[in-house]
Design an enzyme around this catalytic site. Structure first.
Site, mmCIF file in Angstrom:
data_model
loop_
_atom_site.group_PDB
_atom_site.id
_atom_site.type_symbol
_atom_site.label_atom_id
_atom_site.label_comp_id
_atom_site.label_asym_id
_atom_site.label_seq_id
_atom_site.Cartn_x
_atom_site.Cartn_y
_atom_site.Cartn_z
ATOM 1 N N ASP A 133 0.843 -1.200 0.000
ATOM 2 C CA ASP A 133 0.000 0.000 0.000
ATOM 3 C C ASP A 133 0.878 1.250 0.000
ATOM 4 O OD1 ASP A 133 -2.281 1.918 0.997
ATOM 5 O OD2 ASP A 133 -3.260 0.002 0.623
ATOM 6 N N HIS A 192 -3.612 6.316 3.703
ATOM 7 C CA HIS A 192 -4.318 5.132 3.222
ATOM 8 C C HIS A 192 -3.729 3.835 3.771
ATOM 9 C CE1 HIS A 192 -5.695 2.112 0.233
ATOM 10 N NE2 HIS A 192 -6.746 2.900 0.091
ATOM 11 N N SER A 518 -11.077 -0.532 -0.312
ATOM 12 C CA SER A 518 -9.790 -0.571 0.398
ATOM 13 C C SER A 518 -9.976 -0.937 1.855
ATOM 14 C CB SER A 518 -9.108 0.801 0.317
ATOM 15 O OG SER A 518 -8.492 0.988 -0.918
#
Length: 791
Positions: A133, A192, A518
């Site tokens: 990620d 994120h 996600s």
């Protein structure tokens, strides 16, 4: 000429380096299987490059060597050099480096992965989750290593997170990749990756909240698990870096890989499996007994919008939980309206003026001002006021302070999100009420309150943004496989990132509320680790089967896409630990399917598979069943084999749930008599029916039960429309919907509007004018000019 003909120059291209006289692009070359013994991949790859590339540029050409888990390299070469390299002995396939994007507490209680469940004591601490990620914020409370024992002896990775990046006994490995030269640390600068990692394996943190909203105990699905971080993303994630991360993660010894990355609909991009770095990397991982959990993508709800669809990974769609984040609006006449939004603070601590249209601008028309086009918003006219908008403004282009916004809530994206301002999204009915109130009052007042978390008894719906199947590349595999919580999820966040994602939003938070597949993906990752901790000897396909066949069912009629929206259902990890039967899928079946897709019979491929045999997807021993039918009456068979993991002596009886008025389904044999654990028994499901009309779907579910376990497998038969040439037709996407989606997420990429215009140029122009979006109109004109010039 066709709309797409001659338009390549308008579409986004990968990074270009003009180091040669001719233009070079970054290509990835896959070699034959990794040699055993004394072998240096970088030396070998450098020699290959020197033999083909001009000596003046050969040294700079080679960018990356893969060689820990599979053999290959990435290099900047011209098209002519690429073709020469492709023809060399030992070079099996080539793909172009491209860009992918990340797909952006209570949720663990909702799936029952909470404090009171039975676990093997300490078992989770032996498992390592590889998170590919945008990095991680290592100082977060969610990643402290208090109480953790030594790093597992099987771990082979390293802490190479860059300067001042600390690993510990929780984060036991870190690497970063920078093919574009922008990343020099595994630290997370977008938030994120931190969010994703904490959902999967974050520690228990009491009092976590987003400015007091959704306050409670933040915890990951398996807090005792270790984390290995592979940073491949900032704004984008390059193919080369993703493959490098898979190469390292596999060799480092992770137990499961979590990938909340996908191709973005902004590029209208879905690629076939042989060109997909996540599909390639996850198949190599599976060969080492490592299951990959991947996000379905956020480009729903159109059919075929699924992004990660390879059958050897477990694909997660996003669904809601029984908690919603809502915000109230108080009008000056005493009316209270409820809408969507994550507002940390009220618009004011009293009533504020409500303004609209010409009241917010000194330069724009009434229509443009009502649409809240960024150039129309005059900071001096809106300060300490609430602006009523007819469209969702591009917040990234509005930089003002002390202002609130009331915007439309497009129902296809009924999700509360963090914005840089106090914002509430209202339904069309409520928005019309506010418009009327503004029109009929000389001094309209309003107050937007701070958001609050409320219980939602109507939970278990698939998020509309969640990618839907079927994949046009693999139409006889139901995807996503399962759904998991992905709406308004509170989890750890990087304090170095903007909580709203807007560069001028300087707030810093430890926890944030995000939505996306996600967020669903690491929930599934945690469920995989939980089941694996209960059954360390189970294969990846057995774990995946257990999660699919025990999933909670969705209510019929709530989702028109049905199984192509939610797959087998919503994950239920506790039931998955005792599924009764599992569908084991041998790696050889996946490799045969790969060969069918890559069309390279008789040779090896990027996965080092020997392609002497091919197979159809419906013949694979998959826990769900699907068939794409033609115009004729049909007889379709699905051969399957199940393994007994329940009681040694048990009898399973089959039944069919669903509407059987237009088809006949038989199961032979209809009873399975097991006499031992791990015993395999086979059966065939045969479906007969008359000709189906175009765009018709017939659904049912096969259920095996021994009186204690219930093993569900969805079965879908469908017809798509057909073109005059007999080819499968792509479901059209209406430009108005796409423009709304672009505005909602502030997509201003030229490529998006190019693709939008290609779907229907004239309708796109009409829609752009109707919605008052001058930039969309401008892009449509660019495309039209390109077509005229090329034509």
């Amino acid at each position: 000429m066709g709309c797409r003909d001659g338009l390549d120059k308008w579409l986004p291209r990968p990074v270009i380096v003009a180091s040669h006289e001719a233009t070079t692009l970054l290509y990835i070359f896959f070699m034959e299987s990794l040699p055993e013994g004394d072998y240096s991949p970088s030396v070998h790859h450098s020699k290959i490059i020197r033999d083909i590339v001009d000596p003046r540029f050969a040294k700079k050409s080679l960018q990356r060597s893969f060689g820990r888990s599979f053999d290959g390299f990435a290099a900047y070469v011209t098209e002519a050099e690429m073709l020469k390299l492709k023809r060399l002995p030992g070079v099996e396939s080539v793909i172009l480096d491209q860009k992918l994007k990340p797909q952006t507490t209570r949720s663990m209680d909702y799936i029952h992965l909470s404090d009171g469940i039975a676990r093997n004591p300490g078992a989770g601490s032996d498992f390592t989750i590889g998170v590919i990620d945008s990095g991680i914020s290592p100082e977060s409370q969610s990643f402290k290593d208090d109480g953790f024992g030594p790093v597992p002896a099987k771990w082979k990775g390293e802490c190479r997170g860059g300067a001042d990046f600390p690993c510990n006994k929780k984060i036991i490995g870190a690497r970063y990749y920078n093919i574009d030269g922008l990343s020099f640390s595994a630290r997370d600068y977008t938030g994120h990756g931190t969010h994703v990692a904490s959902i999967a394996a974050g520690n228990y943190v009491k009092g976590a909240s987003y400015y007091g909203i959704a306050e409670g105990v933040a915890k990951g699905g398996v807090p005792s698990a270790r984390l290995a971080v592979y940073k491949v993303c900032d704004e984008h994630c390059h193919t080369t870096d993703i493959l490098s991360a898979f190469d390292d993660a596999i060799a480092d010894g992770v137990d499961v890989i979590s990938v909340s990355i996908a191709y973005s609909d902004q590029l209208n991009h879905a690629v076939d499996v042989p060109e997909d770095p996540i599909a390639i990397g996850s198949l190599h991982a599976l060969k080492r007994n490592i299951l990959t959990s991947a996000a379905a993508g956020n480009d729903g709800p159109a059919l075929g919008s699924i992004r990660n669809f390879a059958p050897w990974m477990i694909t997660a769609g996003a669904s809601d939980i029984d908690r919603r984040i809502l915000v109230k609006v108080l009008l000056g006449n005493g009316t209270i309206l409820v809408g969507q939004g994550v507002n940390a603070f009220p618009s004011s601590y009293g009533e504020s003026p409500l303004v609209r249209g010409k009241e917010v601008t000194s330069i724009c028309s009434e229509t443009d001002a009502r649409n809240c086009l960024p150039r129309c918003i005059d900071s001096s006219l809106v300060e300490k006021k609430v602006v009523l908008c007819d469209m969702v403004p591009s917040f990234k282009d509005i930089n003002t302070t002390g202002v609130g916004f009331i915007i439309p809530n497009y129902q296809e994206h009924n999700v509360s999100s963090v914005k840089p301002y106090t914002v509430v999204a209202l339904s069309e009915d409520n928005l019309n009420f506010v418009r009327s109130y503004h029109t009929h009052n000389t001094d309209p007042k309003v107050q937007i309150l701070k958001s609050e978390a409320v219980y939602d008894s109507d939970a278990r719906h698939v998020a509309t943004f969640s990618g839907r199947g079927p994949s046009r590349f693999m139409p006889e595999i139901i995807k996503p496989d399962v759904t998991a919580p992905g709406v308004e999820i509170l989890a750890a966040f990087s304090p170095m990132a903007s909580p709203s994602g807007f560069p001028y939003d300087n707030r810093s938070v430890e926890y944030n509320i995000l939505s996306g597949t996600s967020m669903a993906c690491p929930h599934v990752t945690a469920a995989v680790v939980y089941v694996k901790s209960q059954h360390p000897d189970w294969s990846p396909s057995a774990i995946k089967s257990a999660l699919m066949t025990t999933a909670w069912k969705f209510f019929d009629g709530t989702h028109p896409e049905a199984e192509f929206a939610y797959g087998s259902g919503h994950i239920n990890p506790l039931m998955a630990a005792d599924p009764g039967l599992v569908y084991e899928t041998p790696i050889e079946e996946y490799l045969k399917l790969w060969c069918s897709l890559s069309r390279t019979t008789g040779s090896s491929t990027a996965t080092n598979a020997n392609c002497s045999n091919e197979s159809a997807a419906r013949e694979m021993n998959y826990p769900s069943m699907a068939a794409l039918l033609d115009t004729q009456s049909f007889v379709v068979s699905f051969p399957r084999t199940v393994t007994n993991v329940g009681h040694a002596n048990s009898t399973y009886i089959s039944s069919i749930d669903g509407d059987l008025s237009n088809m006949h389904i038989s199961v032979e044999p209809s009873t399975l008599q097991f006499t031992a654990l791990n015993q395999n028994l086979s059966f065939v499901v045969t479906v007969r029916g008359k000709r189906m009309k175009p765009l018709t779907t017939r659904r049912a579910s096969l259920v095996w039960t021994d009186g204690f376990h219930k093993v569900h497998s969805p079965l879908v038969l469908y017809r798509e429309n057909a073109t005059s040439g007999g080819e499968r037709a792509v479901t059209p996407r209406w430009p108005c919907t796409l423009i709304r989606k672009a505005l909602l997420f502030q997509y201003d990429d030229v490529a998006f509007y190019v693709e939008l215009a290609l779907s229907c140029l004239e309708r796109a122009k009409t829609c752009a004018v109707f919605m008052g979006h001058s930039q969309a109109w401008f892009y449509v004109m660019i495309v039209e000019a390109g077509i005229l010039l090329d034509g």
